[in-house]
Scaffold this motif. Structure first.
Motif, PDB file in Angstrom:
ATOM      1  N   UNK A   1       0.834  -1.206   0.000  1.00 47.36           N
ATOM      2  CA  UNK A   1       0.000   0.000   0.000  1.00 47.36           C
ATOM      3  C   UNK A   1       0.864   1.250   0.000  1.00 47.36           C
ATOM      4  N   UNK A   2       0.465   2.228  -0.806  1.00 43.17           N
ATOM      5  CA  UNK A   2       1.045   3.556  -0.727  1.00 43.17           C
ATOM      6  C   UNK A   2       2.417   3.739  -1.319  1.00 43.17           C
TER       7      UNK A   2
ATOM      8  N   UNK B   1      -3.538   3.644  -1.746  1.00 45.06           N
ATOM      9  CA  UNK B   1      -3.924   2.725  -2.814  1.00 45.06           C
ATOM     10  C   UNK B   1      -3.144   1.429  -2.636  1.00 45.06           C
ATOM     11  N   UNK B   2      -3.863   0.321  -2.685  1.00 43.73           N
ATOM     12  CA  UNK B   2      -3.270  -0.994  -2.431  1.00 43.73           C
ATOM     13  C   UNK B   2      -3.238  -1.821  -3.702  1.00 43.73           C
ATOM     14  N   UNK B   3      -2.128  -2.500  -3.920  1.00 41.64           N
ATOM     15  CA  UNK B   3      -2.008  -3.453  -5.013  1.00 41.64           C
ATOM     16  C   UNK B   3      -1.853  -4.859  -4.466  1.00 41.64           C
TER      17      UNK B   3
ATOM     18  N   UNK C   1      -6.190  -3.939   2.230  1.00 38.01           N
ATOM     19  CA  UNK C   1      -4.894  -3.914   2.902  1.00 38.01           C
ATOM     20  C   UNK C   1      -4.933  -4.731   4.189  1.00 38.01           C
ATOM     21  N   UNK C   2      -6.089  -4.709   4.898  1.00 35.93           N
ATOM     22  CA  UNK C   2      -6.200  -5.432   6.165  1.00 35.93           C
ATOM     23  C   UNK C   2      -6.513  -6.909   5.958  1.00 35.93           C
ATOM     24  N   UNK C   3      -7.304  -7.206   4.928  1.00 35.75           N
ATOM     25  CA  UNK C   3      -7.747  -8.579   4.695  1.00 35.75           C
ATOM     26  C   UNK C   3      -7.610  -8.923   3.208  1.00 35.75           C
TER      27      UNK C   3
END
Length: 251
Positions: free
Chosen positions: A191-192, A198-200, A226-228
């Motif tokens: 992320x970021x 923004x997460x890839x 990002x968390x799950x």
């Protein structure tokens, strides 16, 4: 083939002309092409005219665009385009369910080349596009490819970045520990690195179940990813297995 005052071959000059075009600059005058390539104006005009006659460029009143002849040849014979065609139904499935950017990337030189991407109106604005390139470490798709590259290539990549960029790639991102983690868990999530928040997420695609030839990724600003990442990873892996069957079962 060096038959110009600068020693450039004809092919080198043609490549310089084609390299001036981009998504942002798809229509250029011959004068602008001459300026960008450093070619004499008369030479640029002649090359553009000849390339237009062959269909490599399209001649318009306002200038030139890349012609359909190159598109036709690339789609007919380039391995990356064949990969994109076979993978497209699986990208479409993921895109329909997730409603976010879904992209397919391969290593080209020292970068990830995105050979296909599907986007949604609600998805965040991100860098690049189809035929766009990014350093391998700044996208999850690229980092998956880097993680599965040979040890020699990984060493080359670190050296390349230290040599050609004022700021080296963040060591924590391309360290062997980080790349080993990507290999062991079977996906990359970050992320970021380019766009904040923004997460890839990306997974590898293998040829005949062995060497990694591409990566399939999704890019989103959904905080929950990002968390799950597990549900997203699972869907990408199902699609990746379908692509693997396509490219391994046919030649």
């Amino acid at each position: 083939m060096a038959n110009s005052p600068t020693g450039d071959s004809v092919l080198a000059r043609l490549d310089r002309v084609l390299s001036t075009f981009s998504a942002a600059d798809s229509l250029l005058s011959a004068a602008e092409i001459a300026r960008r390539t450093g070619l004499p104006p008369a030479t640029a005009h002649r090359l553009c005219r000849d390339m237009a006659e062959l269909g490599w460029l399209e001649s318009l009143p306002a200038g030139y665009m890349v012609g359909t002849r190159l598109w036709e040849m690339t789609n007919r014979s380039a391995p990356t385009m064949k990969l994109a065609v076979r993978a497209r139904p699986y990208l479409s499935d993921v895109h329909t369910v997730m409603g976010q950017h879904v992209q397919l990337g391969v290593i080209e030189g020292h970068e990830v080349l995105f050979v296909d991407r599907l986007s949604a109106r609600e998805a965040p604005r991100i860098h690049g596009g189809v035929a766009g390139r990014l350093p391998l470490h700044v996208s999850a798709t690229g980092l998956v490819l880097l993680a599965h590259a040979s040890p020699e290539f990984r060493t080359f990549y670190r050296t390349f970045y230290r040599t050609h960029h004022q700021e080296a790639a963040p060591s924590q991102i391309i360290s062997e520990d980080r790349l080993e983690q990507v290999r062991q868990q079977g996906y990359c999530a970050q992320t970021g690195v380019i766009e904040r928040e923004v997460t890839g997420v990306a997974v590898p695609i293998r040829q005949r179940g062995r060497s990694v030839v591409a990566a399939l990724g999704v890019v989103t600003d959904d905080d929950d990813v990002a968390r799950r990442p597990a549900p997203w990873v699972q869907m990408l892996q199902i699609a990746a297995r379908g692509i693997q069957r396509e490219i391994s079962g046919r030649t």
